[in-house]
Write a protein that holds these residues in place. Structure first.
Motif, PDB file in Angstrom:
ATOM      1  N   HIS A  76       0.766  -1.391  -0.037  1.00 25.78           N
ATOM      2  CA  HIS A  76      -0.053  -0.080  -0.083  1.00 25.78           C
ATOM      3  C   HIS A  76       0.842   1.235   0.040  1.00 25.78           C
ATOM      4  O   HIS A  76       0.307   2.198  -0.212  1.00 25.78           O
ATOM      5  N   LEU A  77       2.391   1.184   0.256  1.00 24.52           N
ATOM      6  CA  LEU A  77       3.067   2.301   0.076  1.00 24.52           C
ATOM      7  C   LEU A  77       3.528   2.767  -1.182  1.00 24.52           C
ATOM      8  O   LEU A  77       4.028   4.034  -1.320  1.00 24.52           O
ATOM      9  N   SER A  78       2.974   2.090  -2.163  1.00 21.60           N
ATOM     10  CA  SER A  78       3.461   2.475  -3.470  1.00 21.60           C
ATOM     11  C   SER A  78       4.978   2.749  -3.595  1.00 21.60           C
ATOM     12  O   SER A  78       5.233   4.005  -4.045  1.00 21.60           O
ATOM     13  N   LEU A  79       5.812   1.826  -3.239  1.00 25.69           N
ATOM     14  CA  LEU A  79       7.233   2.149  -3.096  1.00 25.69           C
ATOM     15  C   LEU A  79       7.973   2.404  -4.479  1.00 25.69           C
ATOM     16  O   LEU A  79       7.715   1.580  -5.362  1.00 25.69           O
ATOM     17  N   PHE A  80       8.996   2.958  -4.756  1.00 29.38           N
ATOM     18  CA  PHE A  80       9.904   3.066  -5.949  1.00 29.38           C
ATOM     19  C   PHE A  80      10.987   1.872  -5.458  1.00 29.38           C
ATOM     20  O   PHE A  80      11.251   1.377  -6.524  1.00 29.38           O
ATOM     21  N   SER A  81      11.432   1.690  -4.232  1.00 31.43           N
ATOM     22  CA  SER A  81      12.640   0.896  -4.009  1.00 31.43           C
ATOM     23  C   SER A  81      12.695   0.499  -2.647  1.00 31.43           C
ATOM     24  O   SER A  81      11.812   0.695  -1.536  1.00 31.43           O
ATOM     25  N   VAL A  82      13.481  -0.786  -2.650  1.00 34.34           N
ATOM     26  CA  VAL A  82      13.494  -1.474  -1.409  1.00 34.34           C
ATOM     27  C   VAL A  82      15.029  -1.679  -1.048  1.00 34.34           C
ATOM     28  O   VAL A  82      15.774  -1.709  -2.108  1.00 34.34           O
ATOM     29  N   HIS A  83      15.489  -1.129   0.254  1.00 36.91           N
ATOM     30  CA  HIS A  83      16.937  -1.091   0.428  1.00 36.91           C
ATOM     31  C   HIS A  83      17.463  -2.286   1.412  1.00 36.91           C
ATOM     32  O   HIS A  83      16.779  -2.184   2.637  1.00 36.91           O
ATOM     33  N   VAL A  84      18.220  -2.918   1.164  1.00 37.44           N
ATOM     34  CA  VAL A  84      18.327  -4.173   1.950  1.00 37.44           C
ATOM     35  C   VAL A  84      19.765  -4.284   2.475  1.00 37.44           C
ATOM     36  O   VAL A  84      20.850  -4.014   1.772  1.00 37.44           O
ATOM     37  N   ASN A  85      20.151  -4.745   3.709  1.00 36.56           N
ATOM     38  CA  ASN A  85      21.162  -5.082   4.246  1.00 36.56           C
ATOM     39  C   ASN A  85      22.235  -5.872   3.359  1.00 36.56           C
ATOM     40  O   ASN A  85      21.460  -7.271   3.103  1.00 36.56           O
ATOM     41  N   GLN A  86      23.236  -5.571   2.830  1.00 43.70           N
ATOM     42  CA  GLN A  86      23.724  -6.592   1.941  1.00 43.70           C
ATOM     43  C   GLN A  86      24.333  -7.728   2.463  1.00 43.70           C
ATOM     44  O   GLN A  86      24.503  -8.661   1.770  1.00 43.70           O
ATOM     45  N   GLU A  87      24.346  -7.726   3.787  1.00 42.22           N
ATOM     46  CA  GLU A  87      24.693  -8.897   4.638  1.00 42.22           C
ATOM     47  C   GLU A  87      23.614 -10.001   4.363  1.00 42.22           C
ATOM     48  O   GLU A  87      23.924 -11.369   4.611  1.00 42.22           O
ATOM     49  N   MET A  88      22.279  -9.743   4.235  1.00 40.61           N
ATOM     50  CA  MET A  88      21.278 -10.516   4.394  1.00 40.61           C
ATOM     51  C   MET A  88      20.746 -11.058   2.955  1.00 40.61           C
ATOM     52  O   MET A  88      20.141 -12.000   3.009  1.00 40.61           O
ATOM     53  N   LEU A  89      21.141 -10.332   2.167  1.00 39.04           N
ATOM     54  CA  LEU A  89      20.425 -10.375   0.659  1.00 39.04           C
ATOM     55  C   LEU A  89      21.020 -11.845   0.042  1.00 39.04           C
ATOM     56  O   LEU A  89      22.163 -12.138  -0.173  1.00 39.04           O
ATOM     57  N   THR A  90      19.895 -12.648  -0.351  1.00 36.07           N
ATOM     58  CA  THR A  90      20.136 -13.887  -1.066  1.00 36.07           C
ATOM     59  C   THR A  90      19.690 -13.701  -2.504  1.00 36.07           C
ATOM     60  O   THR A  90      18.846 -12.735  -2.669  1.00 36.07           O
ATOM     61  N   SER A  91      19.902 -14.562  -3.391  1.00 39.16           N
ATOM     62  CA  SER A  91      19.450 -14.404  -4.847  1.00 39.16           C
ATOM     63  C   SER A  91      17.933 -14.554  -4.619  1.00 39.16           C
ATOM     64  O   SER A  91      17.050 -13.822  -5.431  1.00 39.16           O
TER      65      SER A  91
END
Ligand code: G3P
Ligand code: MG
Length: 234
Positions: A176-191
Motif C-alpha cells: 500500500h506504500l507504492s514504493l519505488f525501492s527496497v533497500h536491503v542490508n547486503q549481508e542478508m541479501l540472497t538471490s
C-alpha cells in the motif's frame, strides 16, 4: 549506481557538508544521509540518537536546540583536518546537493520515542520552502509509518523501504506504500530475496557494501544501487 553512505563515511566525517563535497569529488551522483529533529523542531543531518560518537557533545541530539548543536565540532572525531565541521541542517544539505549536482537519498531516522508525524511534516516544510526538484530526491526509512506519512504529505517524491529482515514477508505489508525501492542490508541479501523484490518491480538498493570484489555477485542478483562508505573504491 554508486551511492555515498552518510555522504562518504570512509572519506570524511559522516553526515557533514564536507562528506557531501567528498562524495561529489569522487564522481558519484547520489548520496544517502540521515535526518532527525532538533529540540526546536529543525531537521538536521545526523545518524545516532546521541552526540558522543560523532561530535564533542553529549546526550541526546533531540534534547538540543539547533543553536546548541551548531556549537559542536562534528569533524575532529574523524580527523583533525575536519576540525570545526558542523552538524548541517537539512536545508544546508539540500543546498549543497544543488550546488554540487548531487541527488539525495534522505533516510528518515526514527529513533526511540521519536514522533513520526511531526518529523515528516518538518521535512516536508523544508523541501517545499527551498523547492528542491522531486526527481533529485528519494525518501527512505526503516519505519513503515514514516514512509506512509511521506506518501500522504509528499506523494510525488519517490519512496524506499529499508530493511534487514531475513525473509521477504514484509513485501506483503508494504504494497500500500507504492514504493519505488527496497533497500536491503547486503549481508542478508540472497538471490531468492533479490528475485522476490525485483519481480515486484522495485528498484533494489543494498547497504553498506565496501568490498568491490563482491559487486559482480550483486549485479547478478539485479541489484540497481550500491550504498557504500567509500565511493572511490568503486
Ligand atoms: O539507508 C541505508 C542505511 O543508511 C541504513 O542504515 O544505520 O547506516 O542509517 P544506517
Ligand atoms: Mg542511513
Amino acid at each position: 549506481m554508486i551511492v555515498g553512505h552518510r555522504g562518504a563515511a570512509a572519506l570524511a566525517p559522516e553526515n557533514t557538508l564536507a562528506g557531501l563535497n567528498k562524495a561529489a569529488d569522487s564522481g558519484i551522483h547520489w548520496i544517502e544521509i540521515d535526518t532527525q529533529l532538533t529540540a526546536d523542531g529543525i531537521p538536521v543531518i545526523f545518524h545516532d540518537e546521541t552526540l558522543e560518537r560523532c561530535t564533542n557533545g553529549s546526550g541526546k541530539l533531540a534534547s538540543h536546540t539547533l543553536s546548541e548543536l551548531k556549537q559542536l565540532d562534528a569533524g575532529s572525531w574523524f580527523d583533525g583536518a575536519f576540525a570545526g565541521e558542523k552538524i548541517p541542517t537539512l536545508e544546508e544539505a539540500l543546498q549543497t546537493c544543488l550546488d554540487k549536482d548531487l541527488f539525495m537519498n534522505l533516510e528518515i531516522k526514527i529513533h526511540h520515542d521519536v514522533q513520526v508525524v511531526p518529523l515528516v511534516k518538518k521535512i516536508s516544510d523544508v523541501l517545499k520552502s527551498i523547492d528542491f526538484p522531486n526527481e533529485r530526491l528519494l525518501l527512505s526509512s526503516f519505519s513503515k509509518h514514516a514512509v506512509e506519512q511521506c506518501k500522504t504529505l509528499l506523494p510525488d517524491i519517490r519512496r524506499g523501504y529499508i530493511t534487514e529482515e531475513k525473509s521477504t514477508e514484509y513485501l506483503n505489508e508494504i504494497e500500500h506504500l507504492s514504493l519505488f525501492s527496497v533497500h536491503v542490508n547486503q549481508e542478508m541479501l540472497t538471490s531468492d530475496m533479490a528475485k522476490s523484490i525485483t519481480d515486484k518491480g522495485y528498484t533494489l538498493n543494498i547497504w553498506t557494501l565496501n568490498d568491490p570484489d563482491k559487486l559482480n555477485d550483486f549485479i547478478q542478483m539485479k541489484v540497481d544501487n550500491v550504498i557504500t562508505d567509500n565511493p572511490e573504491l568503486f
